[in-house]
Each structure stands twice: as structure tokens, then as C-alpha cells.
Design an enzyme around this catalytic site. Structure first.
Site, PDB file in Angstrom:
ATOM      1  N   GLU A   1      -3.578   5.672  -4.488  1.00  0.00           N
ATOM      2  CA  GLU A   1      -2.555   6.130  -3.553  1.00  0.00           C
ATOM      3  C   GLU A   1      -1.664   4.930  -3.286  1.00  0.00           C
ATOM      4  OE1 GLU A   1      -0.196   6.394  -0.886  1.00  0.00           O
ATOM      5  OE2 GLU A   1      -1.892   6.082   0.466  1.00  0.00           O
TER       6      GLU A   1
ATOM      7  N   CYS B   1       1.893   5.030   4.688  1.00  0.00           N
ATOM      8  CA  CYS B   1       2.338   5.567   3.401  1.00  0.00           C
ATOM      9  C   CYS B   1       3.070   6.890   3.543  1.00  0.00           C
ATOM     10  CB  CYS B   1       1.152   5.707   2.448  1.00  0.00           C
ATOM     11  SG  CYS B   1      -0.150   6.809   3.050  1.00  0.00           S
TER      12      CYS B   1
ATOM     13  N   ASN C   1      -3.529  -0.983   6.807  1.00  0.00           N
ATOM     14  CA  ASN C   1      -2.868  -0.119   7.788  1.00  0.00           C
ATOM     15  C   ASN C   1      -3.789   0.947   8.389  1.00  0.00           C
ATOM     16  OD1 ASN C   1      -2.704   0.898   5.088  1.00  0.00           O
ATOM     17  ND2 ASN C   1      -1.259   2.450   5.777  1.00  0.00           N
TER      18      ASN C   1
END
Length: 477
Positions: free
Chosen positions: A252, A286, A156
Site C-alpha cells: 500500500e 494515505c 502514521n
């Protein structure tokens, strides 16, 4: 059908190599073939690690000014090729050209910050005479590189998230092996070219393209890799922690970020920020806004305005300057998200707008009446879907916002300073944005989450802390 062309090579220990087996890189917009990259084998990864052992020694011997010079040159080279980088991001991934340009700007900032932070790595003196019997001792600690960093990056943010691994690793004197997402490897390879041109010695950096199930375990489990820095999904993150063994891990792992809108908030400001936060990069973010909790007295007005702005959001061709949102990364992903929407509607959710799919494109989708225990509300959707919930008081909103396994970032809109500080104290997240959506980050801030949103913190200075270890020095006089 397409004509076979010469594919991109991968960087193995400073040498550009190709392989017989390849992976096709395709534009998710229309599935058009772009090029191929090598499908590395487990032996390729083992070779990269062996070379990185020498690279780690070379990296640790680079003076601070040499590290700074390399990082400054790399940032300058990216600046010169901004549009080419943006085009690469926008063709191999989901981002529009406007979104891609912003990612390139952030990448430049990340690399520049890495150069600046290289000079800031230090330690402190220790008062050894605080302990009885140690009156004749003096000393300090300093930080030293840990060796080889294994980095696994997602699709992404195919450029800046790679920069967030490479920049701090070079700044702190480590070698690094990057395994980029197999669907978006071209941005990482283009960044590797820049570092080669900037004078980074061979063997310090490798970018190995391939399938995670074939080369990932080698990188994660190898005893000579001292740290794994991973950005991706929770399931993959849990698997890595079980396999990695005794090494440093930074992760993450995403979220389903909440935003709380109190009745005293500026509704227009809140709607604008949350629409952008929900649908940036087709919701594959995210930090993306997934759950919005609105005080009951403003709920109808907020929903009406939110739907109005969402319907104006232009979904279309990524290279079109007027496009706001492109496709999801694959049609398979769009099918998955559409199935979640349909399941939610079957369970009683109300569709306010969107929900239509065409190939990899999915219209921005707004839902209300979603069951709070449903998959839509409790898991990370990672698509252009946002859920609107009413609430009666702040305590209720905070309780609902916290009632998930994630905790990356959250937002709250209010003019009440006491309410803002209550949210700061009670929301279980790694970052709280006041009068903004959850979708905000600068590359210098400590970034990461709690619960299943991750381990440790990124952000250049904080990544450097993760990638170094303190060493104590004590003199007996």
C-alpha cells in the site's frame, strides 16, 4: 539534555533483547526525548529469520481454535489498556490523543476480526469430471500458510497498521517479522507485549527495531522470507520490488486522493467531510483528501465555507482534548511540505489560508490556482495541504482526477445516481466513496489501490488470502 534511562527492548524470536547501539525516540511536538530502542544489525535480522523458520512450523501446527483464542485474548488485553496505547501513539507520533484513541479502537477491531476470520479459511470442491477422462476423479483445494511474512510498517498508524500485518499472519498460521518505522517503534513493541501475554508461542513473532537501510534489505531479500507486506512510499516500494526476488508482495503506497463535488451536492456536508479528510493526522494519511474538484457554480461558496472551517481547526498540543491537529512527524517533514507550498505559490497558486510553520507544526493550508502539472498536484504531499479546483462537467472532473500515477480511493458528492455510477465506472481507484470524502475505511473491507498506489489488498480477510496459498487435492477412485 536528558538523563540516560533504560530503553525499550525489541522482540527477537520471542525473547526481549537490547543492544549497545540504540535509536532515540522523540516526541515530534517538542523533540523531547522519550526513550531508546535497539538499533538492530543485519545479523540480528538474519537471526530473527532463522528463528522464524522454526516459528513458521509452530504457527502452522496451531489449531484454528488456538489461533482464535490467542487473537481474542490479545484484543481483550488491548481493550484493558486502551488509554495507555493511545498515550503511546500520541506521544511518539503525530496524532492527537483523540485521533490516537480512534486508532486503538480500530486496532482492537482488527485483531478481533483476525480471530473471526481464522475459522473462515477454507477451500472448495473441484468438479474434476468436467474434463474428459477424469470421470473417476474427485477432489478439492484448501489454503495453507506460506511460511514467514516480512512486514514493514510506517509511522502514521503505528499501531493499527502493525495489527493489520500481525493479526492476519497469526490467523493464517504464519510466522511474522515486523520492522516498524524507526521514529514510532513503541506502539509496535507494546502490541508485541500483548501477544506474548496472550499466549502466542515464542519464535512466531519478532519485532525488530532499527534503520531500514541497515536491516531492511536482509528482510526483503532473504530467500526464506516468502512474503513482504509493505506500507509506505512509492520510491521505497519500487526499490523493494526490484530487490525481493520471487516472493509474494503486498503493498500500500499512498495517493493524492481526489474528491469531486457536483453542483447538486450538500456543500456543508461535503466541506465538513473534506476538512476532516484533509487534515486528519496532520495530513499524513494515505487516504487523505488532497485534490478537491468543485463544479463551477458552487466553487466560490465551497471555497468560502472550506476556509471558514479550516480556520477553526485547532492546531496545538497533542494531549490537549481540544486539539484537532498536531505536528508533522519531524521538523524536517514540516520544512519539506512548507517548501512545496512556497514553490506552488511561486508558480502562481493562491494561498487562501494557512501555510505558516513553527518547528514541526504547519498550519492547515488551502490553495487554489495550482498548476495541474505541478508537484503539489501530481505527487503525494503527505501533509496538511489541500488544493481546490473548479470544473465545468463531470467528464472533465473524472479526467483530471485520473491524471496522476496514484489510484487509492476517491470521493464524490452528488444526489444524482447516474453521476455516482459514472464515477464508479470511470475513476481509476481501489475504492470510491459516494457522498463522503476519500478518507474512509473499515478494517474488514478490501483496501488497496491501482497504478502506483499499491499491489494486492489489505483488510483482514483479504490479507489472509494474500498470506496463504491454495493446495489442490485430487483422488483417483
Amino acid at each position: 539534555m536528558y538523563t540516560k534511562v533504560s530503553g525499550r527492548k525489541m522482540l527477537l524470536g520471542g525473547e526481549w533483547v537490547d543492544r549497545e547501539r540504540t535509536i532515540e525516540v522523540r516526541n515530534p511536538e517538542d523533540n523531547q526525548f522519550i526513550t531508546t530502542v535497539p538499533a538492530a544489525s543485519s545479523s540480528d535480522m538474519e537471526k530473527a529469520i532463522e528463528i522464524a523458520k522454526e516459528g513458521a512450523k509452530m504457527a502452522s501446527n496451531l489449531s484454528v481454535h488456538e489461533r482464535m483464542d490467542i487473537l481474542r485474548k490479545a484484543a481483550h488485553l488491548i481493550e484493558k489498556e486502551k488509554e495507555a496505547f493511545a498515550y503511546t501513539i500520541a506521544t511518539e507520533g503525530s496524532k492527537t490523543i483523540k485521533e490516537a484513541r480512534k486508532e486503538v479502537e480500530r486496532c482492537i477491531e482488527t485483531i478481533r476480526l483476525s480471530g473471526e476470520e481464522a475459522r473462515q479459511i477454507g477451500g472448495e470442491t473441484i468438479a474434476f469430471d468436467q474434463a474428459k477422462g477424469s470421470e473417476n476423479r474427485v477432489g478439492y483445494f484448501y489454503r495453507f500458510p506460506i511460511g514467514i511474512i516480512g512486514a514493514i510498517t510506517p509511522f502514521n498508524d503505528p499501531l493499527n497498521l502493525v495489527a493489520h500485518k500481525i493479526g492476519p499472519a497469526i490467523a493464517s498460521g504464519n510466522a511474522i517479522i515486523v520492522k516498524p518505522a524507526s521514529v514510532t517503534p513503541l506502539s509496535a513493541l507494546k502490541l508485541a507485549e500483548v501477544f506474548c501475554e496472550a499466549g502466542l508461542p515464542k519464535k512466531i513473532l519478532s519485532v525488530i527495531t532499527g534503520y531500514g537501510h541497515e536491516i531492511g534489505d536482509v528482510l526483503v531479500c532473504h530467500p526464506d522470507v516468502q512474503m513482504i507486506s509493505f506500507t509506505g512510499g512509492v520510491d521505497a516500494g519500487l526499490a523493494i520490488t526490484k530487490k525481493a526476488g520471487l516472493k509474494k508482495i503486498s503493498m500500500e503506497l499512498g495517493s493524492n486522493s481526489p474528491v469531486i463535488v457536483l453542483e447538486d451536492a450538500n456543500v456543508d456536508d461535503a466541506v465538513k467531510a473534506c476538512v476532516s479528510g484533509a487534515f486528519w493526522a496532520a495530513g499524513q494519511n494515505c487516504l487523505g483528501v488532497q485534490r478537491i474538484f468543485i463544479e463551477e457554480s458552487r466553487f466560490k461558496a465551497f471555497c468560502s465555507r472550506f476556509v471558514e472551517l479550516t480556520k477553526r481547526y485547532h492546531t496545538g498540543l497533542k494531549l490537549n482534548e481540544t486539539t484537532d491537529m498536531g505536528p508533522l512527524i519531524t521538523e524536517k517533514e514540516a520544512i519539506r511540505v512548507k517548501a512545496l507550498i512556497d514553490k506552488g505559490i511561486e508558480e502562481g497558486a493562491t494561498l487562501l489560508c494557512g501555510g505558516e510553520r513553527n518547528g514541526a507544526f504547519l498550519q492547515p493550508t488551502v490553495l487554489t490556482d495550482v498548476h495541474e502539472k505541478s508537484e503539489l498536484a501530481t505527487e503525494e504531499i503527505f501533509g496538511p495541504v489541500v488544493l481546490l479546483f473548479p470544473f465545468t462537467n463531470l467528464d472533465e472532473a473524472i479526467e483530471k482526477a485520473n491524471a496522476v500515477k496514484y489510484g487509492l480511493q476517491a470521493g464524490i458528492f452528488t444526489e444524482n445516481i447516474k453521476a455516482a455510477f459514472k464515477a464508479v465506472a470511470k475513476l481509476h481507484v481501489g475504492g470510491i466513496l459516494i457522498n463522503d470524502s476519500s478518507d474512509y475505511r473499515i478494517d474488514a473491507m478490501p483496501f488497496g489501490g491501482v497504478k502506483q498506489s499499491g499491489i494486492g489488498r489489505e483488510g483482514v480477510k483479504y490479507s489472509i488470502q494474500e498470506m496463504t496459498e491454495p493446495r489442490v487435492v485430487c483422488f483417483q477412485l
